[in-house]
Design an enzyme around this catalytic site. Structure first.
Site, PDB file in Angstrom:
ATOM      1  N   GLU A 284      -7.405   3.278  -6.742  1.00  0.00           N
ATOM      2  CA  GLU A 284      -8.080   3.548  -8.020  1.00  0.00           C
ATOM      3  C   GLU A 284      -9.522   3.989  -7.824  1.00  0.00           C
ATOM      4  O   GLU A 284     -10.091   4.660  -8.686  1.00  0.00           O
ATOM      5  CB  GLU A 284      -8.056   2.301  -8.925  1.00  0.00           C
ATOM      6  CG  GLU A 284      -6.742   2.126  -9.658  1.00  0.00           C
ATOM      7  CD  GLU A 284      -6.795   1.094 -10.784  1.00  0.00           C
ATOM      8  OE1 GLU A 284      -7.828   0.425 -10.965  1.00  0.00           O
ATOM      9  OE2 GLU A 284      -5.770   0.957 -11.473  1.00  0.00           O
ATOM     10  N   HIS A 305      10.314  -1.669  12.842  1.00  0.00           N
ATOM     11  CA  HIS A 305      11.753  -1.358  12.893  1.00  0.00           C
ATOM     12  C   HIS A 305      12.182  -0.547  11.679  1.00  0.00           C
ATOM     13  O   HIS A 305      13.371  -0.433  11.394  1.00  0.00           O
ATOM     14  CB  HIS A 305      12.552  -2.664  12.996  1.00  0.00           C
ATOM     15  CG  HIS A 305      12.203  -3.431  14.226  1.00  0.00           C
ATOM     16  ND1 HIS A 305      12.977  -3.427  15.370  1.00  0.00           N
ATOM     17  CD2 HIS A 305      11.113  -4.188  14.527  1.00  0.00           C
ATOM     18  CE1 HIS A 305      12.397  -4.160  16.297  1.00  0.00           C
ATOM     19  NE2 HIS A 305      11.258  -4.639  15.803  1.00  0.00           N
ATOM     20  N   LYS A 419      -0.393   5.456 -20.247  1.00  0.00           N
ATOM     21  CA  LYS A 419      -0.537   4.556 -21.399  1.00  0.00           C
ATOM     22  C   LYS A 419      -0.373   5.336 -22.706  1.00  0.00           C
ATOM     23  O   LYS A 419       0.332   4.892 -23.620  1.00  0.00           O
ATOM     24  CB  LYS A 419      -1.913   3.884 -21.400  1.00  0.00           C
ATOM     25  CG  LYS A 419      -2.081   2.833 -20.338  1.00  0.00           C
ATOM     26  CD  LYS A 419      -3.400   2.105 -20.528  1.00  0.00           C
ATOM     27  CE  LYS A 419      -3.742   1.278 -19.304  1.00  0.00           C
ATOM     28  NZ  LYS A 419      -5.091   0.760 -19.324  1.00  0.00           N
TER      29      LYS A 419
HETATM   30  O1  PA5 Z   1      -9.094  -2.142 -11.897  1.00  0.00           O
HETATM   31  C1  PA5 Z   1      -8.876  -1.984 -13.076  1.00  0.00           C
HETATM   32  O2  PA5 Z   1      -9.786  -1.808 -13.900  1.00  0.00           O
HETATM   33  C2  PA5 Z   1      -7.466  -2.029 -13.640  1.00  0.00           C
HETATM   34  O3  PA5 Z   1      -6.522  -2.128 -12.639  1.00  0.00           O
HETATM   35  C3  PA5 Z   1      -7.315  -3.227 -14.554  1.00  0.00           C
HETATM   36  O4  PA5 Z   1      -7.604  -4.392 -13.815  1.00  0.00           O
HETATM   37  C4  PA5 Z   1      -5.922  -3.314 -15.159  1.00  0.00           C
HETATM   38  O5  PA5 Z   1      -5.606  -2.116 -15.813  1.00  0.00           O
HETATM   39  C5  PA5 Z   1      -5.846  -4.465 -16.148  1.00  0.00           C
HETATM   40  O6  PA5 Z   1      -6.822  -4.320 -17.127  1.00  0.00           O
HETATM   41  P1  PA5 Z   1      -7.229  -5.512 -18.078  1.00  0.00           P
HETATM   42  O7  PA5 Z   1      -7.824  -6.590 -17.244  1.00  0.00           O
HETATM   43  O8  PA5 Z   1      -8.203  -4.913 -19.036  1.00  0.00           O
HETATM   44  O9  PA5 Z   1      -5.964  -5.978 -18.763  1.00  0.00           O
END
Ligand code: PA5
Length: 442
Positions: A284, A305, A419
């Site tokens: 990310e 393996h 989303k």
């Molecule tokens: O790193 C990030 O920002 C995302 O992976 C969030 O942690 C994930 O989408 C969950 O978001 P939230 O904590 O708002 O539910």
């Protein structure tokens, strides 16, 4: 604490790969330390190991103690950064078989990290008649997967204990002021913990997001934080001796040389979820604007393996970072067998860790010979302070790496696309046009 061995890169990278990146590293380091680079408003994690909220930290310990007293199961609801860090630390320090072990701490069951009906039903069955509590974690308070899971588990816990008593078993970790979860928690009277404004999900494991489940599993969170603090102190010192700078430079040089995949290789089954946490952190943070290393992971020797063939012999666009813990928690000697039918008596009396060590050394050389640059990270043992060090190290290197790549390592615009489509297809108000367009394409 952490030894970084870059010697096996010498046949792949020019001698000056580190020195030639000095300016970029200096800039990246300063942007992290002074919070003035892209996404600088989300660099609260840089000083967190020293600046964390000590009052809340004690409250976390208190809540963990209460959960350990009144619950046999803690259901942790969250996804992405609100899930992976806690699971990574619990499995690494307390085993991937934690829930199967005989222990005086609750089982920790993670839900809300998928939309699998089967997984959810299984979790409900696993709780059975046992006493349980819930820690619902969402920074935004609006993420669909955990929100749906919380609806289901909220109704379950209220049916079991009644609304008032259930409220004393629900802990919400979310934004200090905003979001649907915060509103709900205030209305229902849940104890709440804060995801700081300046810390994004994937950098939040050392906040209440990770710490409440981790402390509930009986892990020493003081040691975890003190390990992170010594990493913070060590990595704050600028210069080419900084192991964070060295690793970030090596990754960047390999990327510029055409490598597209970094494989994180562990030799401990308990390391698997740490690698999952690492994949989210790097995927990310770096994967944007058509750039970035693809983070992959393997578990050796099992994957020697399976994936071993590809790594040795497949497309040459990858490099490996191997994680090695020096000291296992005990000894396991290989017995002598008078018949020696399996021909293994040459190993009799040797510790299993000796065999593992030779597998690691041999594999590194084989992969290097096969054209895969290898980086080796050695840590003394699997202990809370060491894990705290490693977490901070990987976060810091991630920040440096993102800036070297010239991307914002603290946003994640790409996760919105699915989303929007999901909301449209579910019929969420406001998405009507998109729904019609998507339906026509399906
Ligand atoms: O790193 C990030 O920002 C995302 O992976 C969030 O942690 C994930 O989408 C969950 O978001 P939230 O904590 O708002 O539910």
């Amino acid at each position: 604490m952490l030894q970084l061995d870059l010697s096996k890169l010498s046949s792949f990278l020019p001698d000056d790969y580190l020195v030639s990146r000095t300016q970029g590293l200096e800039l990246a380091h300063t942007m992290l330390q002074e919070s003035n680079g892209p996404g600088g408003e989300f660099t609260g994690w840089v000083k967190l190991p020293a600046n964390y909220d000590k009052v809340e930290f004690e409250r976390i310990k208190g809540a963990a103690k209460k959960i350990r007293t009144d619950s046999q199961v803690l259901v942790v609801i969250g996804i992405g950064g609100s899930y992976l860090g806690a699971r990574a630390v619990i499995e690494l320090l307390n085993s991937n078989n934690y829930n199967l072990k005989k222990k005086d701490t609750p089982d920790i069951l993670f839900v809300g990290n998928s939309l699998s009906t089967d997984a959810m039903l299984e979790t409900i069955a696993l709780i059975g008649n046992r006493d349980f509590s819930i820690n619902v974690i969402s920074k935004s308070g609006t993420t669909t997967e955990p929100a749906v899971a919380f609806r289901i588990f909220k109704s379950l816990i209220e049916a079991r204990y009644g609304k008032q008593a259930a409220a004393k078993r629900i802990y919400a970790t979310t934004d200090k002021a905003r979001g649907a979860l915060k509103t709900l928690a205030d209305t229902e009277g849940y104890e709440t913990f804060v995801v700081p404004d300046d810390i994004g999900g994937r950098y939040s494991v050392l906040t209440a997001v990770g710490l409440l489940p981790i402390a509930t599993a009986g892990i020493d969170i003081d040691a975890l934080m003190s390990g992170a603090q010594s990493a913070m102190d060590a990595l704050a010192v600028p210069g080419l001796k900084n192991v964070g700078w060295q690793y970030a430079a090596a990754r960047h040089a390999l990327y510029e040389d055409g490598k597209r995949i970094e494989i994180l290789a562990g030799y401990e089954p308990s390391f698997r979820f740490f690698a999952e946490w690492w994949k989210q952190l790097y995927g990310e943070s770096e994967g944007k604007q058509g750039k970035g290393l693809f983070p992959a992971s393997v578990e050796f020797t099992a994957d020697l393996h399976s994936m071993g063939q590809y790594i040795q012999d497949g497309h040459r666009n990858l490099f490996e970072t191997v994680i090695r813990f020096e000291q296992p928690s005990g000894k396991l000697l290989i017995p002598i067998d008078p018949d020696n039918v399996d021909g293994l008596n040459f190993l009799a009396g040797k510790d299993l860790s000796f065999v593992a060590e030779q597998a690691l050394r041999g594999t590194i050389l084989a992969h290097v010979d096969g054209g895969v640059p290898n980086i080796l990270i050695t840590l003394p043992a699997i202990r809370a302070d060491v894990v705290g060090w490693l977490i901070y190290f990987y976060e810091y290197v991630c920040g440096l790496s993102g800036y070297l790549l010239q991307v914002n390592p603290f946003d994640q615009p790409g996760v919105e696309a699915y989303k929007k489509n999901m909301f449209a297809l579910l019929g969420k108000p406001g998405y009507e046009d998109r729904k019609a367009e998507l339906e026509s394409r399906l």
